[in-house]
Design an enzyme around this catalytic site. Structure first.
Site, PDB file in Angstrom:
ATOM      1  N   TYR A 310       1.385  -1.230   0.204  1.00 56.83           N
ATOM      2  CA  TYR A 310      -0.030   0.134   0.195  1.00 56.83           C
ATOM      3  C   TYR A 310       1.115   0.923  -0.131  1.00 56.83           C
ATOM      4  CZ  TYR A 310      -3.193  -3.796   2.205  1.00 56.83           C
ATOM      5  OH  TYR A 310      -4.173  -4.582   1.846  1.00 56.83           O
ATOM      6  N   ASP A 379       0.464  -0.190   4.636  1.00 54.45           N
ATOM      7  CA  ASP A 379       0.141   0.839   4.942  1.00 54.45           C
ATOM      8  C   ASP A 379      -1.775   1.080   4.274  1.00 54.45           C
ATOM      9  OD1 ASP A 379      -0.761   3.482   5.997  1.00 54.45           O
ATOM     10  OD2 ASP A 379       0.745   4.663   4.591  1.00 54.45           O
ATOM     11  N   CYS A 406      -4.552   3.815   9.746  1.00 51.13           N
ATOM     12  CA  CYS A 406      -5.759   5.273   9.723  1.00 51.13           C
ATOM     13  C   CYS A 406      -6.922   4.837  10.347  1.00 51.13           C
ATOM     14  CB  CYS A 406      -5.828   6.205   8.132  1.00 51.13           C
ATOM     15  SG  CYS A 406      -6.715   4.599   6.980  1.00 51.13           S
TER      16      CYS A 406
HETATM   17  N1  SAH Z   1       2.260   4.857   2.498  1.00 54.02           N
HETATM   18  C1  SAH Z   1       1.239   5.739   1.446  1.00 54.02           C
HETATM   19  C2  SAH Z   1      -0.562   5.621   0.792  1.00 54.02           C
HETATM   20  C3  SAH Z   1      -0.612   5.145   1.919  1.00 54.02           C
HETATM   21  S1  SAH Z   1      -2.455   5.773   1.108  1.00 54.02           S
HETATM   22  C4  SAH Z   1       1.749   6.971   2.329  1.00 54.02           C
HETATM   23  O1  SAH Z   1       2.230   6.647   3.291  1.00 54.02           O
HETATM   24  O2  SAH Z   1       1.724   7.881   1.197  1.00 54.02           O
HETATM   25  C5  SAH Z   1      -2.742   3.612   1.367  1.00 54.02           C
HETATM   26  C6  SAH Z   1      -2.290   3.622  -0.255  1.00 54.02           C
HETATM   27  O3  SAH Z   1      -3.327   1.970  -0.732  1.00 54.02           O
HETATM   28  C7  SAH Z   1      -3.527   4.548  -1.237  1.00 54.02           C
HETATM   29  O4  SAH Z   1      -2.403   4.532  -1.846  1.00 54.02           O
HETATM   30  C8  SAH Z   1      -4.117   3.246  -1.740  1.00 54.02           C
HETATM   31  O5  SAH Z   1      -4.152   3.413  -3.189  1.00 54.02           O
HETATM   32  C9  SAH Z   1      -3.557   1.798  -1.470  1.00 54.02           C
HETATM   33  N2  SAH Z   1      -4.652   0.768  -1.533  1.00 54.02           N
HETATM   34  C10 SAH Z   1      -5.367   0.660  -1.371  1.00 54.02           C
HETATM   35  N3  SAH Z   1      -6.271  -0.508  -1.753  1.00 54.02           N
HETATM   36  C11 SAH Z   1      -5.331  -1.570  -2.221  1.00 54.02           C
HETATM   37  C12 SAH Z   1      -4.900  -2.313  -2.136  1.00 54.02           C
HETATM   38  N4  SAH Z   1      -6.009  -3.488  -2.451  1.00 54.02           N
HETATM   39  N5  SAH Z   1      -4.098  -2.805  -2.813  1.00 54.02           N
HETATM   40  C13 SAH Z   1      -2.825  -2.438  -3.391  1.00 54.02           C
HETATM   41  N6  SAH Z   1      -3.029  -1.182  -2.753  1.00 54.02           N
HETATM   42  C14 SAH Z   1      -3.884  -0.337  -2.332  1.00 54.02           C
END
Ligand code: SAH
Length: 449
Positions: A310, A379, A406
């Protein structure tokens, strides 16, 4: 069962996840907005169910010493913030308490206290705003939804946004009124302009404006660009086409009308390219502190492989790259992965790889391909980890898992699942990235026992 419209006396003892006060009357939990723990109130019951009720304060019998006059004149109506009626000390205390309660009740921990990284300011911290647009008596305006409704509450100057962001909103609204751009009506599914999305890089000062429209074309946009150029830092104007019904703000198609279609910002000493669709923490200062905590908890050494699930635009992945042997990021949004790859390049980072896909499925695939990370960072969005991700973590068996969350409830649920698979919670920390709002961020480190 409590009686609707009847007035009761109550003692506020706790808070809900949404920041409402909780009291117990005749064995029934009552949720009361704008209440502070420790207060005695007279409350009118507005909704009564068997085990719970909702009410409104009609009189404050005993005021909390933490009660404050609201600095924001529309705070009571606007659904954007939750805590203007209390001081910041009470807010951070209740957020730390919430993370602790979740980890203890749902995560099977027995923590006495959890530290919280409190924010140095509650004002002007948000680097992104998504204003819904509405219309009254032929005049367009923008603001934020009233809690639990789609009624737009106008707020000339939002306290948690920088003034440039509100200035952009005002310019767009003037343009809409001047050129009679039809405002979207979600009931009839007619009209054009739905949302004004503004993102501003705190360090770069660059501003991205993205207008979400129910259609393909925005009339007279050149006039709008001319006016937006008055705002220092205005860099790019993008259209997002969203012709679907429903609550999703952004559509799937983006057209750049002016500028590069993205902005840049600096975070943790690295430069990041940010497209409208890419996630980027809204509180720059607090995000840096959160990522710093993640780096410290990860205890990475030079030969380590770090997997960042993520990963968004690669903020955490790239901030960890210098300390690691190699870093791998996984993210589901293609534009964010493109940003992440470009971000590795623009920072001259050569030991990072990014994959687009579902975190769980990609992690299972990496595991099958023999990838054995020493540290995994996760995350996820509020719903937390899915079964595939838990399974992949269990199979890859990293030394350490750093979990940035979160939603403390899903974090605690996942901590319990990881404990069943041989992990122990070492450290837990809350971080306030959303002053005056009920959301709370947290970070934990689990090690393999
Ligand atoms: N670590 C990063 C983003 C965290 S937010 C930072 O701190 O900037 C969570 C992220 O997970 C988002 O970018 C969202 O697009 C992604 N996401 C949501 N569902 C997901 C999934 N099933 N697999 C991979 N990524 C995902």
């Amino acid at each position: 069962m409590l009686i609707k419209n009847q007035i009761y006396e109550a003692q506020i003892t706790d808070y809900t996840a949404e920041g409402q006060g909780v009291a117990h009357i005749e064995g029934c939990a009552v949720f009361i907005p704008n209440a502070i723990a420790g207060e005695r109130v007279r409350v009118r019951i507005e909704k009564a169910q068997k085990t719970w009720a909702a009410g409104k304060i009609v009189e404050l019998l005993e005021k909390s010493p933490h009660r404050r006059n609201r600095e924001c004149p529309v705070a009571k109506l606007c659904g954007g913030c939750d805590f203007w009626h209390m001081d910041y000390e009470e807010e951070t205390q209740l957020k730390a308490q919430r993370v602790k309660d979740c980890l203890n009740r749902l995560g099977g921990e027995n923590l006495e206290e959890i530290p919280i990284l409190a924010a140095p300011t509650c004002l002007g911290y948000r680097n992104k705003a998504q204003y819904p647009v509405a219309q009254k008596k032929g005049r367009a305006y923008a603001g934020f939804f009233r809690a639990g409704t789609h009624t737009v509450v106008e707020n000339p100057r939002c306290r948690i946004l920088p003034e440039q962001t509100d200035a952009v909103k005002d310019i767009v609204i003037d343009y809409v009124n001047q050129f009679r751009i039809p405002v979207y009506d979600e009931v009839a599914h007619t009209g054009l302009l739905r949302h004004i999305y503004v993102r501003r890089g705190v360090v770069s000062g660059q501003i991205l404006v993205c207008l979400v429209i129910n259609g393909q074309k925005l009339p007279r946009w050149e006039e709008l660009v001319k006016n937006l150029k008055q705002v220092p830092g205005f860099t790019t104007l993008v259209l997002s086409e969203n012709t679907r019904k429903g609550n999703a703000i952004l559509g799937d198609t983006f057209h750049t009308l002016y500028g590069p279609g993205y902005i840049e910002d600096t975070l943790c000493g690295l430069t990041f390219r940010l497209s409208p669709r890419s996630f980027y923490q809204v509180n720059h200062h607090q995000a840096q502190r959160l990522y710093q905590a993640a780096i410290e908890l990860a205890e990475i050494s030079k030969s380590d492989t770090v997997l960042d699930l993520y990963c968004g635009v690669g903020t955490i992945t790239l901030a960890m790259a210098a300390a690691a042997g190699q870093v791998i990021g996984v993210e589901v949004i293609p534009q964010a992965v493109e940003d992440a790859k470009a971000n590795a390049q623009r920072n001259g980072i050569e030991n990072a790889q990014f994959f687009c896909g579902d975190a769980g499925q990609a992690a299972l695939k990496l595991e099958q391909d023999g990838v054995r990370p020493d540290v995994v960072v996760v995350d996820p969005p509020r719903k937390g980890l899915n079964a595939d991700t838990i399974e992949a973590l269990s199979r890859m068996a990293p030394k350490r898992i750093v979990y940035v969350s979160c939603d403390p409830a899903t974090l605690a649920r996942d901590v319990a699942l990881l404990k069943e698979r041989g992990y122990t919670l070492q450290t837990a920390l809350a971080a306030d990235l959303f002053p005056r709002c009920a959301h709370v961020e947290s970070i934990v480190c689990l090690t393999r026992s």
